[in-house]
Design a protein around this motif. Structure first.
Motif, PDB file in Angstrom:
ATOM      1  N   SER A 142     -10.677 -12.852   6.272  1.00  0.00           N
ATOM      2  CA  SER A 142      -9.610 -12.204   5.500  1.00  0.00           C
ATOM      3  C   SER A 142      -8.387 -13.105   5.502  1.00  0.00           C
ATOM      4  O   SER A 142      -7.982 -13.608   6.559  1.00  0.00           O
ATOM      5  CB  SER A 142      -9.253 -10.853   6.118  1.00  0.00           C
ATOM      6  N   SER A 156      -6.595  -1.082  10.022  1.00  0.00           N
ATOM      7  CA  SER A 156      -5.197  -0.662   9.939  1.00  0.00           C
ATOM      8  C   SER A 156      -5.100   0.764   9.408  1.00  0.00           C
ATOM      9  O   SER A 156      -4.322   1.588   9.908  1.00  0.00           O
ATOM     10  CB  SER A 156      -4.452  -1.643   9.027  1.00  0.00           C
ATOM     11  N   ARG A 168      -4.362 -14.057   3.611  1.00  0.00           N
ATOM     12  CA  ARG A 168      -3.209 -13.500   2.898  1.00  0.00           C
ATOM     13  C   ARG A 168      -2.468 -14.612   2.186  1.00  0.00           C
ATOM     14  O   ARG A 168      -2.252 -15.681   2.759  1.00  0.00           O
ATOM     15  CB  ARG A 168      -2.261 -12.798   3.886  1.00  0.00           C
ATOM     16  N   LYS A 202     -17.070  -2.977   6.597  1.00  0.00           N
ATOM     17  CA  LYS A 202     -17.070  -4.397   6.931  1.00  0.00           C
ATOM     18  C   LYS A 202     -16.361  -5.199   5.858  1.00  0.00           C
ATOM     19  O   LYS A 202     -15.895  -6.305   6.104  1.00  0.00           O
ATOM     20  CB  LYS A 202     -18.496  -4.894   7.136  1.00  0.00           C
ATOM     21  N   SER A 203     -16.312  -4.665   4.642  1.00  0.00           N
ATOM     22  CA  SER A 203     -15.449  -5.277   3.646  1.00  0.00           C
ATOM     23  C   SER A 203     -14.540  -4.190   3.103  1.00  0.00           C
ATOM     24  O   SER A 203     -14.900  -3.012   3.095  1.00  0.00           O
ATOM     25  CB  SER A 203     -16.257  -5.913   2.508  1.00  0.00           C
ATOM     26  N   PHE A 204     -13.359  -4.607   2.654  1.00  0.00           N
ATOM     27  CA  PHE A 204     -12.403  -3.621   2.193  1.00  0.00           C
ATOM     28  C   PHE A 204     -12.922  -2.907   0.954  1.00  0.00           C
ATOM     29  O   PHE A 204     -12.772  -1.697   0.802  1.00  0.00           O
ATOM     30  CB  PHE A 204     -11.064  -4.303   1.901  1.00  0.00           C
ATOM     31  N   LYS A 205     -13.571  -3.645   0.089  1.00  0.00           N
ATOM     32  CA  LYS A 205     -14.061  -3.017  -1.148  1.00  0.00           C
ATOM     33  C   LYS A 205     -15.200  -2.047  -0.864  1.00  0.00           C
ATOM     34  O   LYS A 205     -15.319  -1.019  -1.531  1.00  0.00           O
ATOM     35  CB  LYS A 205     -14.498  -4.090  -2.151  1.00  0.00           C
ATOM     36  N   ASP A 251      -9.048  -9.686  -2.780  1.00  0.00           N
ATOM     37  CA  ASP A 251      -9.853  -8.657  -2.125  1.00  0.00           C
ATOM     38  C   ASP A 251      -9.319  -7.251  -2.396  1.00  0.00           C
ATOM     39  O   ASP A 251      -8.980  -6.504  -1.465  1.00  0.00           O
ATOM     40  CB  ASP A 251      -9.892  -8.922  -0.612  1.00  0.00           C
ATOM     41  N   ARG A 257     -10.355 -12.671   0.431  1.00  0.00           N
ATOM     42  CA  ARG A 257     -11.502 -12.668   1.357  1.00  0.00           C
ATOM     43  C   ARG A 257     -12.415 -13.826   0.973  1.00  0.00           C
ATOM     44  O   ARG A 257     -12.793 -13.967  -0.209  1.00  0.00           O
ATOM     45  CB  ARG A 257     -12.247 -11.344   1.239  1.00  0.00           C
ATOM     46  N   LYS A 296     -13.542   1.049   0.112  1.00  0.00           N
ATOM     47  CA  LYS A 296     -12.916   1.728  -1.031  1.00  0.00           C
ATOM     48  C   LYS A 296     -13.953   2.369  -1.941  1.00  0.00           C
ATOM     49  O   LYS A 296     -13.695   3.389  -2.570  1.00  0.00           O
ATOM     50  CB  LYS A 296     -12.101   0.716  -1.839  1.00  0.00           C
ATOM     51  N   ASP A 297     -15.120   1.767  -2.054  1.00  0.00           N
ATOM     52  CA  ASP A 297     -16.152   2.288  -2.947  1.00  0.00           C
ATOM     53  C   ASP A 297     -16.973   3.394  -2.303  1.00  0.00           C
ATOM     54  O   ASP A 297     -17.888   3.927  -2.923  1.00  0.00           O
ATOM     55  CB  ASP A 297     -17.096   1.152  -3.374  1.00  0.00           C
ATOM     56  N   ASP A 304     -13.261  -4.520   8.468  1.00  0.00           N
ATOM     57  CA  ASP A 304     -12.218  -5.311   7.819  1.00  0.00           C
ATOM     58  C   ASP A 304     -10.846  -4.959   8.413  1.00  0.00           C
ATOM     59  O   ASP A 304     -10.579  -3.784   8.672  1.00  0.00           O
ATOM     60  CB  ASP A 304     -12.243  -5.006   6.319  1.00  0.00           C
ATOM     61  N   PRO A 305      -9.984  -5.946   8.605  1.00  0.00           N
ATOM     62  CA  PRO A 305      -8.669  -5.671   9.224  1.00  0.00           C
ATOM     63  C   PRO A 305      -7.851  -4.619   8.481  1.00  0.00           C
ATOM     64  O   PRO A 305      -7.149  -3.819   9.104  1.00  0.00           O
ATOM     65  CB  PRO A 305      -7.969  -7.037   9.188  1.00  0.00           C
ATOM     66  N   ARG A 306      -7.946  -4.609   7.151  1.00  0.00           N
ATOM     67  CA  ARG A 306      -7.171  -3.595   6.415  1.00  0.00           C
ATOM     68  C   ARG A 306      -7.742  -2.203   6.663  1.00  0.00           C
ATOM     69  O   ARG A 306      -7.018  -1.209   6.702  1.00  0.00           O
ATOM     70  CB  ARG A 306      -7.175  -3.903   4.924  1.00  0.00           C
ATOM     71  N   GLU A 353       0.838  -1.207   0.000  1.00  0.00           N
ATOM     72  CA  GLU A 353       0.000   0.000   0.000  1.00  0.00           C
ATOM     73  C   GLU A 353       0.870   1.253   0.000  1.00  0.00           C
ATOM     74  O   GLU A 353       0.497   2.276  -0.581  1.00  0.00           O
ATOM     75  CB  GLU A 353      -0.941  -0.014   1.211  1.00  0.00           C
ATOM     76  N   TYR A 387      -8.802  -4.213  -5.996  1.00  0.00           N
ATOM     77  CA  TYR A 387      -8.913  -3.983  -7.435  1.00  0.00           C
ATOM     78  C   TYR A 387      -7.527  -4.106  -8.050  1.00  0.00           C
ATOM     79  O   TYR A 387      -6.605  -3.408  -7.625  1.00  0.00           O
ATOM     80  CB  TYR A 387      -9.506  -2.600  -7.702  1.00  0.00           C
TER      81      TYR A 387
END
Lengths: 154, 374
Positions: free
Chosen positions: A110, B229, A112, B355-358, A142, A103, B361-362, B224-226, A81, A144
């Motif tokens: 989640s 973070s 990796r 709750k979800s990374f996407k 998970d 995911r 992001k959206d 979501d963990p990401r 990132e 884009y």
């Protein structure tokens, strides 16, 4: 706090970084002065703040200026990132492999996974799903691709 | 004079739907104009009106270009609150600082569209803040940030459109709170019954425990963990700014900005307050310091940086990295500053439910900076 495990193989130094990289991290003290080549394994780096980024770039830029062959392996998600927003975060060194986020489509865990950079490119940045170890359903990439792999597309 | 309005300059239907819905929810008027020329013809506009300006579709190559050397670019130290002062001609600006990111000696072009808009704004009777509507964060639009005077005075905010629906409820509260009152803390941005969590940071050692507490809170809320973070990192950067960059002595001189960032001490001024709150749609965290030392020009400079176009260079002379706010924006968080000079600064991050990374992001993203005197 960052812990560093070193394997000194004569002229080739291998280090494993684990923890968070911030203002308390002194890379020169933790890693020392590599001689000929340095490989840095990073998958356990789970956090890096802005001062940590500064310390990272300063140290590894110096390493390369000293003509040391530098390679990063298992670049963690948090480090990927960073390289996607700071173009010289890797200081021009090679990145051999990266950690990729997944995911689970069923239990939403989640996950990796590790991938070689060359494989990511060969696949055209389309990452196949993996099996969730928790429920055995499919876990999909998970993010884009044009964003997560943007540093490889530059 | 009529009541305040939200004035939209855009040809996009999505913008019209968004801004008109906000105006209706807030209870103010809505004016839709296709161009700045149409805005220039407006009269009798309430001074608390806001301009939403669609910027992504701007063509910076319109008209005749004027080549300007970097030395003639400006950063006026007095370009703060007095929006009523007419802008001087761009060729007469005095150079105070070189515009960062431009190589010395390299000439570049000021788009005629920006020049025309500056002239329009200087003639308007109302000093409306501008909210730029863009497809990416505004550091991707070099034309928008070329004149720091323009950014500091007028483009106070930047809404970044995403592919999915913008959160009308949140932006309704944002407009109500940020522009129709002098807000304090995170409360005004949430429904009245929302529980506000509070933490007090009294010494530098509290920073790590505070970050752990925030991480635990959002992890418990199934973020979501990401995303957790990114939230934690954003708060860390705001805390470091509040601890090291904000404190001032009685003369207004910074007192901690050269302190090494790993130094341990009790915080000046009584400490820093952190508030955070959550709904089913969005969440926010506010870091409040007691200094009110926000400098809009410095913030604008930091937010305009684009380290995908230029290399980051680590300074040996200042302890800070100069990357914190840039990182917050690039991570997808929304950033809002509210400052009452010499009293307090609220530095806030907002984000859609993650709750979800996407889905994070959206979601929505914006950048805003508000200074109020009373």
């Amino acid at each position: 706090m960052l812990t560093v495990t070193k394997e000194d193989n004569g002229d080739h130094l291998v280090v494993h970084l684990s923890g968070s990289i911030d203002e308390t991290v002194d890379f020169a003290q933790l890693i020392g002065e590599p001689k000929d080549s340095l490989t840095v394994f990073c998958k356990q780096v789970h956090r890096i703040n802005s001062v940590g980024i500064k310390n990272w770039i300063r140290f590894f830029t110096t390493v390369l200026q000293n003509k040391v062959k530098l390679r990063f392996e298992e670049f963690s998600i948090e480090l990927v990132e960073q390289i996607n927003v700071v173009k010289n975060f890797h200081c021009g060194a090679e990145i051999g492999s990266i950690i990729v986020p997944f995911r689970c489509t069923k239990c939403e865990t989640s996950l990796r996974g590790k991938m070689k950079v060359e494989d990511v490119k060969t696949r055209g940045f389309q990452i196949p799903p993996i099996k969730c170890p928790k429920c055995s359903a499919q876990a999909e990439f998970d993010d884009y691709p044009d964003e997560y792999f943007s540093f490889l597309m530059r | 004079m009529h009541g305040p309005s939200l004035i939209l300059i855009s040809s996009r239907d999505e913008d019209r739907r968004f801004v008109s819905a906000i105006a209706k929810n807030v209870g103010v008027g809505f004016l839709h104009k296709k161009s700045w020329e149409d805005v220039a013809k407006l009269s009798d506009v309430h001074p608390r009106s806001l301009i939403f300006w669609e910027f992504s579709d701007q063509d910076p190559t319109d008209g005749e270009k004027k080549i300007v050397s970097p030395d003639s670019l400006i950063q006026s130290p007095n370009a703060g609150i007095n929006r009523q002062a007419a802008l001087p001609d761009i060729d007469d600006f005095e150079s105070i600082k070189k515009f960062k990111g431009i190589d010395q000696g390299q000439a570049f072009e000021i788009p005629p569209s920006i020049r025309a808009i500056q002239k329009t704004l200087s003639r308007l009777a109302f000093p409306s803040p501008i909210i730029a509507l863009t497809d990416k964060t505004f550091n991707h639009y070099r034309e928008l940030s070329m004149t720091s005077e323009f950014i500091c005075r007028y483009v106070h905010n930047n809404f970044v459109r995403q592919s999915t629906q913008l959160n009308d409820e949140f932006f309704t509260r944002w407009i109500q709170s940020a522009y129709l009152a002098a807000p304090a803390g995170i409360g005004p941005y949430f429904p009245p019954q929302t529980q506000i969590q509070r933490l007090l940071v009294k010494k530098t050692d509290d920073r790590v425990t505070t970050l752990h507490a925030i991480q635990a809170f959002f992890a418990k809320e199934k973020y979501d963990p990401r995303v957790v973070s990114r939230i934690s990192q954003g708060v860390d950067e705001l805390l470091m700014n509040a601890i090291f960059d904000a404190p001032r002595d009685e003369q207004g001189t910074p007192i901690r900005h050269l302190t090494k960032r790993d130094t341990r001490f009790d915080l000046d001024g009584g400490g820093i307050t952190i508030e955070f709150a959550i709904t089913s749609d969005y969440a926010g965290i506010c870091v409040t310091d007691p200094w009110g030392s926000l400098n809009r020009e410095v913030i604008s400079q930091l937010l305009r940086k684009n380290y995908l176009e230029q290399d980051y260079k680590a300074s040996n002379y200042i302890p800070s990295a100069g990357l914190g706010l840039y990182g917050i924006i690039q991570s997808g968080l929304s950033l809002q500053f509210c400052c009452k000079p010499r009293t307090r600064t609220d530095s806030m991050i907002f984000f859609p439910h993650g709750k979800s990374f996407k889905s994070f992001k959206d979601g929505f993203q914006f950048v805003g900076c508000l200074t109020y005197l009373s």
